[in-house]
Design a protein around this motif. Structure first.
Motif, PDB file in Angstrom:
ATOM      1  N   ILE A   1      -1.182   4.526   0.751  1.00 43.32           N
ATOM      2  CA  ILE A   1      -2.493   4.532   0.322  1.00 43.32           C
ATOM      3  C   ILE A   1      -3.459   4.075   1.531  1.00 43.32           C
ATOM      4  O   ILE A   1      -3.281   3.247   2.180  1.00 43.32           O
ATOM      5  N   THR A   2      -4.043   5.148   2.029  1.00 44.17           N
ATOM      6  CA  THR A   2      -4.868   4.781   3.383  1.00 44.17           C
ATOM      7  C   THR A   2      -6.505   4.751   2.912  1.00 44.17           C
ATOM      8  O   THR A   2      -7.015   3.963   3.700  1.00 44.17           O
ATOM      9  N   GLY A   3      -6.955   5.009   1.890  1.00 45.29           N
ATOM     10  CA  GLY A   3      -8.363   5.074   1.596  1.00 45.29           C
ATOM     11  C   GLY A   3      -9.073   5.938   2.718  1.00 45.29           C
ATOM     12  O   GLY A   3      -8.631   6.366   3.372  1.00 45.29           O
ATOM     13  N   PRO A   4     -10.761   6.065   2.625  1.00 41.19           N
ATOM     14  CA  PRO A   4     -11.469   5.363   1.574  1.00 41.19           C
ATOM     15  C   PRO A   4     -10.861   6.136   0.196  1.00 41.19           C
ATOM     16  O   PRO A   4     -10.694   7.265   0.238  1.00 41.19           O
ATOM     17  N   SER A   5     -10.917   5.471  -1.063  1.00 42.08           N
ATOM     18  CA  SER A   5     -10.861   5.999  -2.137  1.00 42.08           C
ATOM     19  C   SER A   5     -11.949   5.628  -3.179  1.00 42.08           C
ATOM     20  O   SER A   5     -12.803   4.827  -2.897  1.00 42.08           O
ATOM     21  N   GLU A   6     -11.976   6.381  -3.983  1.00 38.80           N
ATOM     22  CA  GLU A   6     -13.262   6.347  -5.240  1.00 38.80           C
ATOM     23  C   GLU A   6     -12.898   5.945  -6.575  1.00 38.80           C
ATOM     24  O   GLU A   6     -11.520   6.534  -6.997  1.00 38.80           O
TER      25      GLU A   6
ATOM     26  N   ASN B   1       0.846  -1.167   0.113  1.00 41.33           N
ATOM     27  CA  ASN B   1       0.331   0.064  -0.027  1.00 41.33           C
ATOM     28  C   ASN B   1       0.854   1.285  -0.048  1.00 41.33           C
ATOM     29  O   ASN B   1       0.366   2.419   0.325  1.00 41.33           O
ATOM     30  N   ILE B   2       2.098   1.085  -0.205  1.00 38.35           N
ATOM     31  CA  ILE B   2       2.879   2.197  -0.559  1.00 38.35           C
ATOM     32  C   ILE B   2       3.361   2.484  -2.077  1.00 38.35           C
ATOM     33  O   ILE B   2       3.392   1.705  -2.662  1.00 38.35           O
ATOM     34  N   MET B   3       3.130   3.880  -2.231  1.00 34.71           N
ATOM     35  CA  MET B   3       3.507   4.231  -3.556  1.00 34.71           C
ATOM     36  C   MET B   3       4.494   5.356  -3.629  1.00 34.71           C
ATOM     37  O   MET B   3       4.706   6.074  -2.811  1.00 34.71           O
ATOM     38  N   THR B   4       5.361   5.243  -4.778  1.00 30.26           N
ATOM     39  CA  THR B   4       6.075   6.501  -5.101  1.00 30.26           C
ATOM     40  C   THR B   4       5.685   7.548  -6.233  1.00 30.26           C
ATOM     41  O   THR B   4       5.129   6.959  -6.957  1.00 30.26           O
ATOM     42  N   PHE B   5       5.765   8.774  -5.837  1.00 29.08           N
ATOM     43  CA  PHE B   5       5.328   9.534  -6.970  1.00 29.08           C
ATOM     44  C   PHE B   5       6.176  10.581  -7.253  1.00 29.08           C
ATOM     45  O   PHE B   5       6.875  11.115  -6.143  1.00 29.08           O
TER      46      PHE B   5
ATOM     47  N   GLU C   1      -1.429   9.088   2.829  1.00 29.54           N
ATOM     48  CA  GLU C   1      -0.587   9.828   3.748  1.00 29.54           C
ATOM     49  C   GLU C   1       0.748   9.845   3.526  1.00 29.54           C
ATOM     50  O   GLU C   1       1.292   9.052   3.170  1.00 29.54           O
ATOM     51  N   PHE C   2       1.275  11.340   3.380  1.00 32.34           N
ATOM     52  CA  PHE C   2       2.452  11.537   3.261  1.00 32.34           C
ATOM     53  C   PHE C   2       3.832  10.772   4.283  1.00 32.34           C
ATOM     54  O   PHE C   2       3.461  10.805   5.191  1.00 32.34           O
TER      55      PHE C   2
END
Length: 109
Positions: free
Chosen positions: A99-104, A44-48, A79-80
């Motif tokens: 990525i913590t959500g909730p997301s749509e 649930n971690i992304m790099t941007f 969350e940063f």
């Protein structure tokens, strides 16, 4: 157009599994959208990756918004975690986001 909230870790992982690395997206911090791209996912971690801009100020909760090639729109609540400049000569920042959500996701019909 149908809206569906991502409620479980499994649903988040299914979405992440469909996303491609290098996917253009926007990150929204302090109400300002900045163009960039998703570089990599790990759980649930992304790099941007974003260009260095003087008005960028990371806040603890940020949104990532974009569209996958199939046309599905997504909004990920993140969350940063961390950031760093790629190099002294490179005018880009690499952000670590959880990525913590909730997301749509908005599915095109």
């Amino acid at each position: 157009m149908m809206k569906r909230g991502i409620k479980t870790q499994v649903e988040r992982e299914e979405l992440v599994g469909r996303l491609l690395t290098g996917l253009p997206a926007q990150i929204i911090s302090n109400g300002i959208a900045h163009a960039g791209r998703i570089e990599k996912f790990s759980g649930n971690i992304m790099t941007f990756l974003i260009p260095v801009v003087k008005d960028f100020s990371p806040q603890m909760i940020m949104m990532v918004h974009g569209e996958v090639p199939s046309g599905e729109l997504y909004d990920l609540t993140c969350e940063f975690q961390w950031f760093f400049r790629i190099s002294q000569d490179d005018k880009r920042l690499l952000l670590g986001l959880e990525i913590t959500g909730p997301s749509e996701i908005n599915f095109k019909m």
